[in-house]
Design a protein around this motif. Structure first.
Motif, mmCIF file in Angstrom:
data_model
loop_
_atom_site.group_PDB
_atom_site.id
_atom_site.type_symbol
_atom_site.label_atom_id
_atom_site.label_comp_id
_atom_site.label_asym_id
_atom_site.label_seq_id
_atom_site.Cartn_x
_atom_site.Cartn_y
_atom_site.Cartn_z
ATOM 1 N N ARG A 99 0.718 -0.915 -0.284
ATOM 2 C CA ARG A 99 -0.349 0.353 0.059
ATOM 3 C C ARG A 99 0.402 1.122 0.440
ATOM 4 N NH1 ARG A 99 -5.011 0.569 1.500
ATOM 5 N NH2 ARG A 99 -5.652 2.827 2.140
ATOM 6 N N SER A 100 1.670 1.043 1.003
ATOM 7 C CA SER A 100 2.800 2.828 0.650
ATOM 8 C C SER A 100 3.621 2.570 -0.636
ATOM 9 C CB SER A 100 3.847 2.351 2.002
ATOM 10 O OG SER A 100 4.974 3.070 2.337
ATOM 11 N N ARG A 101 4.317 1.529 -0.914
ATOM 12 C CA ARG A 101 4.904 1.374 -2.328
ATOM 13 C C ARG A 101 4.132 2.121 -3.166
ATOM 14 N NH1 ARG A 101 10.837 0.642 -3.466
ATOM 15 N NH2 ARG A 101 10.486 -0.244 -5.562
ATOM 16 N N PHE A 102 3.038 1.741 -3.122
ATOM 17 C CA PHE A 102 2.084 2.153 -4.401
ATOM 18 C C PHE A 102 1.776 2.994 -4.264
ATOM 19 C CE2 PHE A 102 3.728 -2.312 -5.849
ATOM 20 C CZ PHE A 102 3.567 -2.110 -7.059
ATOM 21 N N ASN A 103 1.389 3.750 -3.346
ATOM 22 C CA ASN A 103 0.863 4.692 -2.506
ATOM 23 C C ASN A 103 -1.070 5.258 -2.764
ATOM 24 O OD1 ASN A 103 0.240 7.432 -1.557
ATOM 25 N ND2 ASN A 103 0.763 8.618 -3.343
ATOM 26 N N PHE A 104 -1.633 4.550 -2.362
ATOM 27 C CA PHE A 104 -2.859 3.621 -2.114
ATOM 28 C C PHE A 104 -3.389 4.532 -1.349
ATOM 29 C CE2 PHE A 104 -1.652 -0.442 -3.819
ATOM 30 C CZ PHE A 104 -1.850 -0.463 -5.502
ATOM 31 N N GLN A 105 -4.367 5.045 -2.019
ATOM 32 C CA GLN A 105 -5.184 5.787 -0.825
ATOM 33 C C GLN A 105 -6.725 4.995 -0.605
ATOM 34 O OE1 GLN A 105 -3.757 9.229 0.149
ATOM 35 N NE2 GLN A 105 -1.824 8.231 -0.988
#
Length: 260
Positions: A99-105
């Motif tokens: 989630r952090s790696r791909f910056n999912f909101q």
């Protein structure tokens, strides 16, 4: 990284002890009910409480095992089960990384209240009494994942995939920090546990890296404000905040016996 590596060693080590028959003399059973060194019973206190409410009776061996675990976490280690023992943590930590790696909101439709787990906890206990069955134990994803790993099979992979997708795409830390009644149970009994994290405001440069990485951000309310120990039972004692703090402003502390 030392706490992360140590946590993985402990988590995987426990799975190995449960999974291989050659280690039965050390640990036998599963997370709900097991024996340590063949003689010391260990029981999930939340499971025992559900069984008691469902049947209004209790096995003395299970009760003794539950008391041992309650003392271990309630008096000494706090909510460490969630980050050091529970196999679901391996899944949710990986989901948090992706989630952090791909910056999912998080969508505004999936912003969850931190108190949701306590409502789920209360509902589980009420239904266990009303339906005369241990409700959470009947469908526990923790049990499914754990038993699937140690006994084999593939059904647990589907459950693990669902947990991963929920935490990755819907809401950050949804499973452990919002839904899990077992996490809520350990949070309630861990308020006065001796092992705490202490913040030293004199060393803090207010970078807030610790808050950014903490799975339970609300417990670090004192960062940049005042020197204080993390007294919330919701702290999982994972050590992430300590690892990212380059100022040595956060450290494990035992009941304020270590003053600095």
């Amino acid at each position: 990284m030392k706490y992360l590596i140590l946590r993985r060693i402990v988590q995987l080590g426990i799975l190995v002890l449960f999974a291989f028959k050659g280690f039965d003399f050390i640990l036998e059973g599963n997370l709900s009910s097991s024996k340590f060194f063949s003689n010391i019973p260990l029981s999930d206190p939340f499971a025992v409480l559900q069984i008691f409410l469902a049947s209004l009776s209790i096995d003395l061996t299970a009760l003794f095992g539950a008391l041992i675990v309650l003392i271990l976490y309630g008096i000494f280690l706090g909510r460490a089960f969630c980050s050091w023992v529970c196999p679901v943590n391996l899944i949710t930590d990986f989901a948090a990384f992706v989630r952090s790696r791909f910056n999912f909101q998080t969508s505004k439709f999936f912003i969850l209240n931190k108190n949701l787990r306590y409502y789920v906890l209360a509902l589980v206990l009420i239904l266990s009494f009303v339906l005369s069955m241990p409700v959470f134990e009947s469908f526990s994803y923790i049990g499914i994942v754990h038993r699937g790993i140690i006994f084999g099979g593939t059904s647990w992979l589907f459950v693990a995939f669902i947990i991963f997708c929920v935490d990755t795409f819907l809401s950050s830390r949804a499973t452990c920090s919002h839904f899990c009644p077992l996490g809520g149970f350990y949070a309630l009994i861990s308020r006065f546990a001796l092992l705490k994290i202490k913040h030293n405001t004199d060393k803090c440069t207010k970078c807030f890296k610790c808050v950014g990485i903490c799975p339970e951000k609300q417990v670090l309310w004192m960062v940049g404000k005042q020197s204080a120990s993390v007294n919330s039972g919701e702290c999982t004692r994972c050590g992430r905040c300590i690892e990212v703090c380059n100022d040595d402003a956060l450290n494990f502390n035992i009941f304020n016996l270590r003053k600095k």
